[in-house]
Design a protein around this motif. Sequence first.
Motif, PDB file in Angstrom:
ATOM      1  N   ARG A  27      68.314  59.410  47.217  1.00 35.62           N
ATOM      2  CA  ARG A  27      69.477  60.250  46.946  1.00 35.62           C
ATOM      3  C   ARG A  27      70.558  60.182  48.018  1.00 35.62           C
ATOM      4  N   ASP A  28      70.140  60.052  49.285  1.00 40.09           N
ATOM      5  CA  ASP A  28      71.098  60.132  50.384  1.00 40.09           C
ATOM      6  C   ASP A  28      70.520  59.431  51.615  1.00 40.09           C
ATOM      7  N   GLU A  29      71.282  59.431  52.696  1.00 36.72           N
ATOM      8  CA  GLU A  29      70.868  58.730  53.918  1.00 36.72           C
ATOM      9  C   GLU A  29      69.584  59.306  54.523  1.00 36.72           C
ATOM     10  N   ALA A  30      69.412  60.631  54.460  1.00 32.74           N
ATOM     11  CA  ALA A  30      68.202  61.246  55.005  1.00 32.74           C
ATOM     12  C   ALA A  30      66.971  60.786  54.213  1.00 32.74           C
ATOM     13  N   HIS A  31      67.093  60.765  52.898  1.00 34.21           N
ATOM     14  CA  HIS A  31      65.997  60.306  52.047  1.00 34.21           C
ATOM     15  C   HIS A  31      65.743  58.811  52.296  1.00 34.21           C
ATOM     16  N   TYR A  32      66.809  58.045  52.453  1.00 32.63           N
ATOM     17  CA  TYR A  32      66.700  56.620  52.776  1.00 32.63           C
ATOM     18  C   TYR A  32      65.912  56.429  54.076  1.00 32.63           C
ATOM     19  N   ALA A  33      66.214  57.232  55.084  1.00 36.02           N
ATOM     20  CA  ALA A  33      65.508  57.142  56.366  1.00 36.02           C
ATOM     21  C   ALA A  33      64.020  57.454  56.189  1.00 36.02           C
ATOM     22  N   ARG A  34      63.707  58.463  55.367  1.00 33.69           N
ATOM     23  CA  ARG A  34      62.293  58.809  55.130  1.00 33.69           C
ATOM     24  C   ARG A  34      61.569  57.680  54.410  1.00 33.69           C
ATOM     25  N   MET A  35      62.226  57.081  53.424  1.00 33.08           N
ATOM     26  CA  MET A  35      61.585  55.990  52.670  1.00 33.08           C
ATOM     27  C   MET A  35      61.405  54.750  53.548  1.00 33.08           C
ATOM     28  N   THR A  36      62.370  54.487  54.419  1.00 35.71           N
ATOM     29  CA  THR A  36      62.252  53.362  55.346  1.00 35.71           C
ATOM     30  C   THR A  36      61.081  53.598  56.302  1.00 35.71           C
ATOM     31  N   GLU A  37      60.962  54.811  56.790  1.00 31.57           N
ATOM     32  CA  GLU A  37      59.847  55.172  57.679  1.00 31.57           C
ATOM     33  C   GLU A  37      58.513  55.020  56.936  1.00 31.57           C
ATOM     34  N   LEU A  64      62.704  50.770  45.815  1.00 29.36           N
ATOM     35  CA  LEU A  64      63.597  51.926  45.926  1.00 29.36           C
ATOM     36  C   LEU A  64      64.613  51.712  47.049  1.00 29.36           C
ATOM     37  N   ILE A  65      64.136  51.201  48.173  1.00 27.98           N
ATOM     38  CA  ILE A  65      65.015  50.929  49.313  1.00 27.98           C
ATOM     39  C   ILE A  65      66.020  49.832  48.956  1.00 27.98           C
ATOM     40  N   GLU A  66      65.537  48.783  48.327  1.00 25.62           N
ATOM     41  CA  GLU A  66      66.416  47.676  47.941  1.00 25.62           C
ATOM     42  C   GLU A  66      67.518  48.146  46.992  1.00 25.62           C
ATOM     43  N   ASP A  67      67.160  48.978  46.028  1.00 20.73           N
ATOM     44  CA  ASP A  67      68.156  49.509  45.089  1.00 20.73           C
ATOM     45  C   ASP A  67      69.216  50.326  45.819  1.00 20.73           C
ATOM     46  N   TYR A  68      68.780  51.191  46.740  1.00 21.44           N
ATOM     47  CA  TYR A  68      69.717  52.034  47.481  1.00 21.44           C
ATOM     48  C   TYR A  68      70.626  51.169  48.364  1.00 21.44           C
ATOM     49  N   GLU A  69      70.026  50.199  49.053  1.00 22.61           N
ATOM     50  CA  GLU A  69      70.816  49.346  49.945  1.00 22.61           C
ATOM     51  C   GLU A  69      71.840  48.526  49.167  1.00 22.61           C
ATOM     52  N   ALA A  70      71.457  48.039  47.997  1.00 17.76           N
ATOM     53  CA  ALA A  70      72.387  47.239  47.195  1.00 17.76           C
ATOM     54  C   ALA A  70      73.621  48.051  46.827  1.00 17.76           C
ATOM     55  N   GLU A  71      73.430  49.337  46.583  1.00 18.36           N
ATOM     56  CA  GLU A  71      74.552  50.186  46.190  1.00 18.36           C
ATOM     57  C   GLU A  71      75.321  50.738  47.385  1.00 18.36           C
ATOM     58  N   HIS A  72      74.610  51.136  48.443  1.00 15.07           N
ATOM     59  CA  HIS A  72      75.249  51.852  49.560  1.00 15.07           C
ATOM     60  C   HIS A  72      75.423  51.037  50.838  1.00 15.07           C
ATOM     61  N   HIS A  73      74.680  49.954  50.975  1.00 16.92           N
ATOM     62  CA  HIS A  73      74.762  49.125  52.181  1.00 16.92           C
ATOM     63  C   HIS A  73      74.808  47.650  51.792  1.00 16.92           C
TER      64      HIS A  73
END
Length: 137
Positions: A27-37, A64-73
Amino acid sequence: MNVPIDVKRLLPIWEHFRAATDIAPIRDEAHYARMTEMLEALLDETQGDEAHPAMGLVDIVGDLIEDYEAEHHPLPEATGVQALKFLMEQHGLKQSDLTEIGSQGVVSEILTGKRELNIRQVRALSERFGVSAASFV
């Protein structure tokens, strides 16, 4: 042998798992950080063992991380030469170390844009670095 899916039994298990892991589209950067961890912890646990029971979870979290990164990073498009230079730097290689694509002079011409990589060289680099041949095209 198809076993019917018992959704009523699965939902409470899923809710417990989801609450414990927060696995869901990011959903957001904080969630992204948790999923990366979480992915890093799972990779530490599996130690590259493809048969490890957690590898399915590694795939899900990675997707999930790949999908988020493709859209936001999104990564900027890189040329084949830029990809080669990056991989050489990451692996501590000199031009003379890439004998599979030619002499040091040939490698120099490729890196300066005076010569294009041919299909044989692309395949050799793809194998050497374990990346898609598309990285060099």
